[in-house]
Design a protein around this motif. Structure first.
Motif, PDB file in Angstrom:
ATOM      1  N   ASP B 256       0.835  -1.205   0.000  1.00 33.75           N
ATOM      2  CA  ASP B 256       0.000   0.000   0.000  1.00 33.75           C
ATOM      3  C   ASP B 256       0.862   1.245   0.000  1.00 33.75           C
ATOM      4  N   VAL B 257       2.049   1.128   0.603  1.00 30.66           N
ATOM      5  CA  VAL B 257       2.935   2.277   0.773  1.00 30.66           C
ATOM      6  C   VAL B 257       4.359   1.854   0.389  1.00 30.66           C
ATOM      7  N   ILE B 258       5.024   2.675  -0.422  1.00 28.51           N
ATOM      8  CA  ILE B 258       6.416   2.401  -0.815  1.00 28.51           C
ATOM      9  C   ILE B 258       7.282   3.593  -0.428  1.00 28.51           C
ATOM     10  N   ILE B 259       8.422   3.311   0.208  1.00 29.34           N
ATOM     11  CA  ILE B 259       9.262   4.368   0.772  1.00 29.34           C
ATOM     12  C   ILE B 259      10.730   4.124   0.417  1.00 29.34           C
ATOM     13  N   GLY B 260      11.400   5.177  -0.013  1.00 27.98           N
ATOM     14  CA  GLY B 260      12.846   5.109  -0.221  1.00 27.98           C
ATOM     15  C   GLY B 260      13.448   6.478   0.022  1.00 27.98           C
ATOM     16  N   CYS B 261      14.670   6.533   0.561  1.00 30.85           N
ATOM     17  CA  CYS B 261      15.311   7.835   0.696  1.00 30.85           C
ATOM     18  C   CYS B 261      15.732   8.301  -0.695  1.00 30.85           C
ATOM     19  N   ALA B 262      15.854   9.627  -0.865  1.00 35.82           N
ATOM     20  CA  ALA B 262      16.162  10.159  -2.184  1.00 35.82           C
ATOM     21  C   ALA B 262      17.233  11.235  -2.108  1.00 35.82           C
ATOM     22  N   GLY B 263      18.385  10.953  -2.755  1.00 38.26           N
ATOM     23  CA  GLY B 263      19.450  11.946  -2.865  1.00 38.26           C
ATOM     24  C   GLY B 263      19.534  12.336  -4.327  1.00 38.26           C
ATOM     25  N   GLY B 264      20.197  11.501  -5.128  1.00 41.79           N
ATOM     26  CA  GLY B 264      20.125  11.652  -6.574  1.00 41.79           C
ATOM     27  C   GLY B 264      18.923  10.901  -7.124  1.00 41.79           C
ATOM     28  N   GLY B 265      18.404   9.952  -6.345  1.00 34.73           N
ATOM     29  CA  GLY B 265      17.155   9.270  -6.697  1.00 34.73           C
ATOM     30  C   GLY B 265      17.271   7.793  -7.012  1.00 34.73           C
ATOM     31  N   SER B 266      18.495   7.230  -7.026  1.00 32.78           N
ATOM     32  CA  SER B 266      18.632   5.894  -7.612  1.00 32.78           C
ATOM     33  C   SER B 266      18.090   4.764  -6.744  1.00 32.78           C
ATOM     34  N   ASN B 267      18.263   4.832  -5.412  1.00 28.91           N
ATOM     35  CA  ASN B 267      17.732   3.703  -4.619  1.00 28.91           C
ATOM     36  C   ASN B 267      16.223   3.798  -4.522  1.00 28.91           C
TER      37      ASN B 267
END
Lengths: 458, 458
Positions: B256-267
């Motif tokens: 239901d929910v997807i989370i990732g940290c974002a710096g340049g965006g790749s992970n």
């Protein structure tokens, strides 16, 4: 394409540890009076359920469900075929490594830290004390105590405390408390500091501080925990070999050669003991504990009764020992700097069931880097000693033209030990070897102790 | 007892990457003349096979067999149910984390480093150059180059080079060469040192050095490699989300929910893009990229054309940007200190398909420690930002009484980043937030650049 990794599901994880005391004869530990110690003598130091496990001769001991549940965080650990290393070595040997670095603290140590924390918890203990040298054991016990809601206090040898601040941060992340040893918190620590305020500390002093802190807690809710040498520690580690056996069985393999580095003996025993059982029952396997040439306990020291610690707080144990006052030269595999060797491992060496070997520090790092540049992962300084032996055996298989199966315990990663790798690359890493004179001198401390019998298990 | 880990066999590993360019509209990169750049303009910097991949709109792209074989060293990575964290939070949410820390360098970065090294190798390139800030990317590229027999040269921002000597040792273990940037080896470096001999360096200068070192090699055998932002990097990372989808499918779950940290965006992209495809096709999913409040690219910066580097060597990219001259405050998640954001991730934010969030540094470490004390493993500073968002969402599910499925990318471990944890425990860690004035000032650099169109993909 062959698979690199042989995995087990969590359901396939072994449900019992293997207890080698069912299959070998042992000299008993002796008290200060020279007589075998009784369980109650150890009660101020360890909880009674662990003492019972220490002396049990049951061959199989159930792993409690709450321990299995914490094991599931990282276990079953992968068995990995070192395909790229084999290719680089151009060897007909098939090399499998059991990757124990996948645990949160990064080594095999939590295999026993977790059950030790659990048994203390169910016995009503609220706080554990221990010592740590390189930091692997203190980290593992902090992790385990955090899982069971116990306090954890770690006395870390001053020189390592200063050189490896990250280990302290790791312990704190899991809620453990870590102080440099000698500390002002114990009589043993204060005495050591009085003698030399600038002492780098030693494992012997740190053990004394941890035992003192445990037995002097008037509430009776504190105990001491040891990360190697003792029978119950070896027992808990056998999950490594039991898993490896299942994994090899899955692909129709059985090892011809088994290799593990040996300091106090626990990672070696963990992998090897389940196969020692087969060897006792007639299987042909070569089994090699590998130690540093700078601390040659099994390869050059005699089988004697000696204390497990410098301050002579522990009972006399029948083991290979360089003498409880021995201080090894400053090589980098902190986990292999112990003067003695687990009594069970020592007994197997005495009986010729296992064949001790030693390697030099630079040879060990050479092997570690050869491994990292093929298989990718970077081994702990301790693990590199086992890998040096793997390279020798792979070369031997090539010369003999034999398709041997080599199984090695990849006991931990080196991600908190890059200081040693830096020295290697800058050319500052040295080899050390003890002279015969040094060994003679170091043996004086146990000259007047009782002598163990040379027992034959079969 | 539920299993903690959902594993795939090596045979079940995806054989294709997902290319989001097949499903969204994009503003083209622009050259110095303001016109869309051509493939040949990039040829001195990247090999043509990667340039073709950068602009491809094929939805599925085959993963070459030699890349799959190196992936097998650590992939498929485990998907883990965070049972202990759920229990501690007393949440009805089911939390799954995709553990990308199991790669040899310890993060998701090798997912793209390995194919980049491979494509360069087959194109006849012998040497790669790159920059690194915190050290994760430099380590990953060193590892990947080692696997394919390429030389690797890493320009590491001076301040990190001095603070994290272990990263250099890690790169050297894999045969990489690492120098502090600015260095005397390039014109860009020498100019920076002339201006300020004591400069701590910056990612911008390091990128300039790495690009210069690549394009100025007269042999034509050197290229430059970038670890985030570009389309082909996002493409390679989608193996994360494709595996996670298979793993969840095995146990009958869907997020239901997807989370990732974002710096340049790749992970973030790696986990999210395969699910974005489902969302575009009608699925209801909340998708959150999480950035630090101190570098609020997606949450507070506009969607503009700007350069990817401080020295303006790169084409103009349509992205959220704080301005190519922006220097973030000294927070500890080195991988989240980039002024821009991947054009693909930016486009999804513009269209409202993903919902950017930001968290403060101390909140992030609070979450990281809560995680370590339940699930055992210790997250990288970057990863803690995603975990802070997980805790918020788990709390929300509890308040709503909803059994939500939360999926998070556990992008890397923190074993080489304990400096930040030490500061946290000693109370020296600070929050940073940009003022509106600072954001206004930082935006001036792209005022006169062309403006991207606000495209609508569906």
């Amino acid at each position: 394409m062959n698979d690199r990794k042989i995995l087990l599901t969590e359901d396939e994880m072994p449900r019992q540890w293997y207890n080698i005391l069912a299959d070998i004869k042992m000299n008993p530990p002796l008290g200060p009076d020279g007589k075998p110690i009784r369980a109650e003598d150890l009660a101020p130091v360890f909880p009674m359920n662990l003492i019972e496990q220490e002396v049990s001769t049951d061959r199989w001991i159930d792993i409690p469900e709450p321990v299995l549940d914490v094991y599931r965080i990282w276990r079953p650990s992968p068995l990995v075929r070192a395909l790229s290393l084999e290719k680089a070595l151009d060897t007909p040997a098939r090399i499998y490594f059991k990757n124990e670095s996948v645990s949160p603290p990064g080594s095999h140590k939590p295999n026993t830290a977790v059950p030790q924390a659990y048994y203390n918890k169910v016995f009503g203990i609220e706080r554990l004390t221990t010592e740590t040298g390189a930091g692997q054991w203190g980290s593992a016990l902090s992790f385990a105590c955090c899982q069971f809601g116990l306090e954890c206090k770690v006395y870390m040898v001053r020189v390592s405390f200063d050189q490896k601040p990250y280990r302290k941060a790791m312990m704190e992340t899991w809620g453990g408390k870590c102080v440099a040893s000698p500390s002002m918190e114990t009589r043993a620590g204060r005495e050591a500091l009085e003698k030399d305020p600038n002492t780098p500390g030693s494992l012997g002093i740190a053990i004394s501080e941890a035992i003192e802190a445990a037995v002097s807690d008037a509430s009776g809710k504190t105990r001491y925990s040891l990360g190697s040498v003792l029978n119950h520690v070896m027992l808990h580690q056998t999950i490594i070999g039991l898993e490896a056996k299942k994994q090899l069985n899955k692909i129709g393999e059985y090892p011809d050669v088994i290799i593990g580095c040996a300091g106090g003996g626990s990672n070696f025993a963990g992998l090897a003991f389940p196969f020692v059982l087969d060897k006792i029952n007639g299987k042909h396997i070569e089994i090699y504990p590998v130690e540093p040439a700078a601390c040659p306990t099994l390869t050059r020291a005699p089988f004697v009764y000696d204390h497990g610690d410098t301050s002579r707080y522990t009972p006399l144990l029948a083991m290979h020992s360089l003498g409880h006052a021995f201080v090894p030269p400053p090589f980098h595999a902190g986990g292999l700097r112990y003067h003695g060797m687990a009594p069970t491992v020592s007994q197997l060496a005495v009986e010729g069931i296992i064949t001790p070997r030693s390697v030099q520090q630079i040879q060990a790092y050479d092997a570690g880097i050869a491994f990292a540049r093929t298989e990718g992962i970077i081994p702990a300084p301790e693990t590199t000693h086992a890998l040096a032996c793997v390279l020798e055996e792979a070369q031997k298989a090539k010369l003999e033209g034999k398709e041997k199966v080599i199984l090695v315990n990849w006991s931990g990663h080196g991600l908190l030990d890059f200081g040693a790798y830096e020295k290697y690359f800058s050319g500052d890493l040295k080899n050390y070897e003890m002279t015969d004179d040094e060994i003679c001198r170091s043996k004086k401390v146990f000259e007047n102790f009782p002598k163990p019998a040379h027992l034959k298990s079969r």
